[in-house]
Design a protein around this motif. Structure first.
Motif, PDB file in Angstrom:
ATOM      1  N   LYS A  89      35.242  19.469  10.715  1.00  0.00           N
ATOM      2  CA  LYS A  89      36.507  19.967  10.179  1.00  0.00           C
ATOM      3  C   LYS A  89      37.086  20.961  11.164  1.00  0.00           C
ATOM      4  O   LYS A  89      36.352  21.650  11.855  1.00  0.00           O
ATOM      5  CB  LYS A  89      36.229  20.737   8.890  1.00  0.00           C
ATOM      6  N   LYS A  90      38.396  21.070  11.114  1.00  0.00           N
ATOM      7  CA  LYS A  90      39.030  22.137  11.885  1.00  0.00           C
ATOM      8  C   LYS A  90      38.969  23.390  11.010  1.00  0.00           C
ATOM      9  O   LYS A  90      39.553  23.433   9.929  1.00  0.00           O
ATOM     10  CB  LYS A  90      40.489  21.768  12.159  1.00  0.00           C
ATOM     11  N   THR A  91      38.216  24.370  11.417  1.00  0.00           N
ATOM     12  CA  THR A  91      38.048  25.538  10.549  1.00  0.00           C
ATOM     13  C   THR A  91      38.256  26.839  11.307  1.00  0.00           C
ATOM     14  O   THR A  91      38.246  26.876  12.531  1.00  0.00           O
ATOM     15  CB  THR A  91      36.651  25.582   9.923  1.00  0.00           C
ATOM     16  N   TYR A 123      46.153  25.076   2.204  1.00  0.00           N
ATOM     17  CA  TYR A 123      46.151  23.668   2.624  1.00  0.00           C
ATOM     18  C   TYR A 123      45.630  22.770   1.509  1.00  0.00           C
ATOM     19  O   TYR A 123      45.400  23.240   0.396  1.00  0.00           O
ATOM     20  CB  TYR A 123      45.392  23.476   3.941  1.00  0.00           C
ATOM     21  N   ASP A 131      41.615  19.266   4.308  1.00  0.00           N
ATOM     22  CA  ASP A 131      41.994  20.409   5.155  1.00  0.00           C
ATOM     23  C   ASP A 131      41.874  21.749   4.446  1.00  0.00           C
ATOM     24  O   ASP A 131      42.115  22.791   5.052  1.00  0.00           O
ATOM     25  CB  ASP A 131      43.448  20.253   5.621  1.00  0.00           C
ATOM     26  N   GLN A 162      41.063  25.241   3.051  1.00  0.00           N
ATOM     27  CA  GLN A 162      40.237  26.339   3.537  1.00  0.00           C
ATOM     28  C   GLN A 162      40.559  27.592   2.746  1.00  0.00           C
ATOM     29  O   GLN A 162      41.654  27.720   2.215  1.00  0.00           O
ATOM     30  CB  GLN A 162      40.569  26.642   5.003  1.00  0.00           C
TER      31      GLN A 162
END
Lengths: 158, 667
Positions: B127-129, B167, B171, B173
């Motif tokens: 994941k983009k975190t 989000y 996505d 978070q």
């Protein structure tokens, strides 16, 4: 200048009686006014409505309708739902890209146009379809799209 | 109520909130990742599934108990489902256990082990975190399972809401507004989000290495330990009955290179003593009442942000940590002749104490703050069996403490200590305490002269907000209010060992009570070494010297940071300068703040006394209900008029100069 530009926000808040539960309506009007939702405004309405800014940010980022970056004077929503996709909407995206030089999610430098790809506009019978500033254009072909965009550009030139 | 659990009849409480809580009482802890008994039920993790009446499988956290219902908690189907949930969670988890702060304490890790997840049938998706290690509270969203415990703790328990979900879908978070760094938000650093995070997504900045570096560099390292730490250490090492824990802590710290180890409970006595006198003085003059305690840095920041009108009501006595810091750096350093080389390390149950130590008001008196969890790590890494370490007393002179000082670690302690001191000064006839609402106790102290002093002790910032609002609108009356930001007080602090839930906190409170009960000194006034400090340095409580060393001041803190505009800046850094900031935010502007500004400028040009007014424009003092607002030095003047401003400015000048000449000649 010592005044601030929150007069409009204040008007909108007043219109909805500073009611927490009207948050989405308020955000929609703010977006309409500023063509996006500016950060200072989030903090401002957070204080005014008594909603923590983190919560408002959550709402804004949840709905794709809201944008934190400025949109163009003309917001193009090109439908990429199943019906439109089957009718070649991705091809139209390419045409728009060629015509105004931006890809979905971007804004032209002069803030004239912004382009977004959306899930479904609910106009499947008109597939492929797009919406520009609330106006629906259906049964599109590459040529039709070029014509529509050129017409808008010329409108400015006049 | 009788229900059938796994084929056996059991009796459960009629008022059990849900099946999960009911089963907990009879010794079955249904696996769960998103259940917090103190907050609303979220029902998102789906780990707590149970089978009802042989048919449906539902989450036990949302299931209301019903007479005669039949529950199965661990069928093959449920086992498979739970395994599936864990595998899905782990598929998007960074799985970096060895470098994780929660290693060994993580619920996700524990379940993965208990369910034998050596392989995962799902491929890993990254994941983009976001990671934020800008402040004391470190967030690594790659470890977040979106259980929302932190969000609910922050919103429902503490009513701060510095973080929330943002989000959507994959996505999603948990972040502060606009992904801002946590240090720039309204976060009060209570660390309750960290206390409740089941994984390592939220952790506390680890400062242990700084301590080793100081020892390595040959610094004179002094330790000081807060009351609440010993109770949770006992529990962490399974030594609940060991009242010598404090002494063993002292021993271990000495062995690894600390030169001296003091007791923050000593300083708690000192603070209670000074604060009680401050309270009596205010009571006599009938000013700035109710007096709020200021030992809790989470509460202080909370008050600075949300209740600026009560900032002057905060006790100006420093917290025990900062008071002892000041005493050690100012006097003790000279006594032992090692001024520059002292590194003062305090061990606290609290995350906000790290923030407090870094506040500019305290000019770095305390160099390093370790939380209980960090201390546990230090101890465990030594390999010493704590049980076998011979206890050693705290060093003198700051090692002696009374029962009152020790009781600072839990709710009611500060108030109780202040009452002890008052009892010594004024004749107290009767003391009566009762609970008036959740987390709130009211103590009525009847003095010999018939006057009744009302004290409130409240914990949990959500409860605090209710109490302060009631005080504001007159629904509730009090003369002194003790506030602790965390549930049950410092024993439930964000820096305490895991688990840090209600049950553990209640246990800690009773451990601390026991430890405290064997102390032979009862009231702070009996603390010989503390009194000696007064003889040697302060003279009397509230003396000039005491003010210099033990007192501080707090200021209104805005949640939204914006630059001020200089309108009439003064060239010099004149001590007599009065800063006036006129709010030019929309609300104030529409109510005439600009006219006020013009009048002010005219005033400073025309009147002699007003020459030292430094006039600024500012944006939103977050007091829009009382627009127009003007900030004079640190005092907010709501519904401001030029006359009101003049009056406050003159009184500020008077306060600064200590004489009344100017005001007389000008008014």
């Amino acid at each position: 200048m010592l005044t601030r530009s929150f007069d409009k926000v204040e008007d909108i808040l007043e219109k909805y009686g500073y009611r927490k539960e009207m948050l989405i309506k308020i955000l929609l009007e703010i977006q309409h006014e500023y063509r996006h939702i500016p950060r200072e405004v989030v903090n401002y309405i957070g204080v005014a409505l008594g909603i923590p800014p983190a919560k408002i940010y959550g709402v804004i980022t949840f709905y794709s309708q809201f944008s934190l970056n400025p949109k163009g004077e003309y917001t193009i929503m090109i439908c990429d739902g199943t019906a439109c996709h089957m009718e070649g909407s991705m091809n139209l995206v390419k045409v728009i890209e060629e015509e105004i030089g931006i890809r979905p999610g971007e804004v032209t430098q002069d803030l004239k146009f912004s382009l977004d790809k959306v899930g479904c506009l609910g106009a499947c019978a008109l597939a492929p379809a797009m919406v520009i500033n609330g106006e629906v254009y259906g049964k599109l072909t590459p040529d039709k799209v070029r014509e529509i965009l050129r017409n808008i550009k010329e409108r400015k030139a006049e | 109520m009788k229900i059938n659990v796994n084929g056996k009849q059991v009796e459960i409480k009629d008022d059990a909130k849900n099946i999960m809580e009911a089963l907990r009482e009879i010794g079955i802890e249904i696996p769960n990742l998103c259940y917090l008994s103190e907050t609303s039920v979220y029902g998102a993790c789906r780990m707590c599934l149970v089978e009802v009446d042989g048919k449906e499988i539902v989450t036990s956290c949302t299931l209301a108990p019903r007479e005669g219902m039949s529950i199965r908690t661990h069928t093959p189907k449920i086992y498979e489902m739970r395994k599936g949930i864990l595998q899905l969670l782990l598929a998007s988890h960074d799985g970096d256990c060895t470098t994780c702060e929660m290693n060994g304490k993580c619920k996700l890790q524990r379940y993965a082990r208990d369910f034998g997840l050596t392989t995962n049938r799902f491929a890993t998706v990254s994941k983009k975190t976001i990671t934020d290690n800008s402040s004391i509270i470190v967030r690594d969203n790659a470890k977040c399972i979106l259980c929302g415990d932190c969000v609910r703790a922050c919103e429902e328990l503490q009513t701060v809401s510095a973080i929330d979900f943002a989000y959507r879908g994959f996505d999603t978070q948990v972040v502060p507004s606009f992904e801002e760094k946590i240090e720039n938000t309204e976060c009060v650093f209570c660390g309750q989000c960290v206390a409740y995070c089941p994984t390592g997504a939220l952790a506390i900045r680890n400062d242990v290495d700084k301590v080793y570096k100081a020892i390595e560099d040959g610094k004179y390292v002094i330790g000081m330990i807060a009351p609440a730490v010993r109770a949770s250490l006992q529990e962490e090492f399974g030594l609940e009955d060991d009242i010598a824990m404090a002494g063993r802590m002292v021993s271990v710290l000495k062995m690894i290179g600390f030169k001296k180890v003091f007791d923050v409970a000593f300083s708690a006595d000192l603070v209670a003593y000074e604060e009680a006198h401050e309270f009596l003085e205010r009571l006599e003059k009938n000013e700035r009442l109710p007096q709020f305690t200021s030992c809790c840095p989470g509460w202080v920041k909370f008050a600075e942000q949300y209740y600026p009108e009560y900032v002057p009501h905060l006790s100006s006595v420093k917290s025990p940590q900062m008071a002892l810091g000041a005493v050690i750096k100012k006097y003790y350093a000279k006594e032992i002749g090692v001024a520059e080389d002292i590194i003062l390390v305090s061990v606290m149950p609290c995350t906000a104490k790290k923030f407090e130590a870094e506040r500019e008001e305290f000019n770095g008196d305390v160099d390093i703050v370790l939380t209980t969890r960090e201390l546990v790590k230090v101890f465990k890494s030594t390999g010493m069996d704590i049980k076998m370490v011979e206890p050693e007393p705290f060093d003198r002179p700051f090692g002696l403490s009374s029962q009152s000082g020790l009781s600072f670690g839990k709710t009611g302690g500060v108030l109780g200590s202040v009452i002890e001191v008052i009892a010594d000064k004024a004749a107290v006839k009767n003391v009566n305490t009762k609970q008036i609402s959740e987390g709130t106790n009211l103590t009525e102290i009847e003095l010999e002269n018939g006057r009744i002093v009302r004290g409130i002790a409240v914990f949990g910032l959500g409860n605090v907000r209710k109490v302060v609002d009631k005080l504001k609108n007159g629904e509730l009356q009090a003369d002194v209010v003790e506030v602790m930001a965390c549930n049950y007080g410092c024993i439930g602090g964000g820096g305490q060992p895991y688990p840090n839930d209600v049950r553990t906190r209640a246990r800690r409170a009773s451990i601390l009570r026991e430890t405290q009960s064997v102390d032979v000194l009862i009231s702070p006034t009996e603390n010989f070494h503390m009194r000696q400090l007064y003889e040697k340095y302060f003279g009397a409580p509230l003396s000039h010297e005491a003010h210099e060393t033990l007192h501080t001041e707090y200021k209104h803190r805005r949640r939204i940071q914006q630059e001020e505009i200089d309108i009439l800046p003064l060239p010099t850094d004149d001590e007599e300068k009065i800063e006036i900031s006129v709010c030019l935010g929309t609300s104030c502007y529409t109510k005439g703040s600009y006219e006020i500004l013009e009048k002010l400028i005219a005033l400073s040009n025309n009147e002699e006394w007003a020459k030292n007014l430094e006039i600024k424009g500012t944006f939103c003092l977050e007091n829009c209900g009382k627009a127009p607002n003007v900030l004079i030095n640190d005092r907010i003047v709501g519904e401001a008029t030029i006359e009101k401003i003049k009056e406050v400015a003159l009184s500020e000048i008077r306060e600064k100069q200590g004489d009344t000449e100017i005001s007389k000649s000008n008014l």
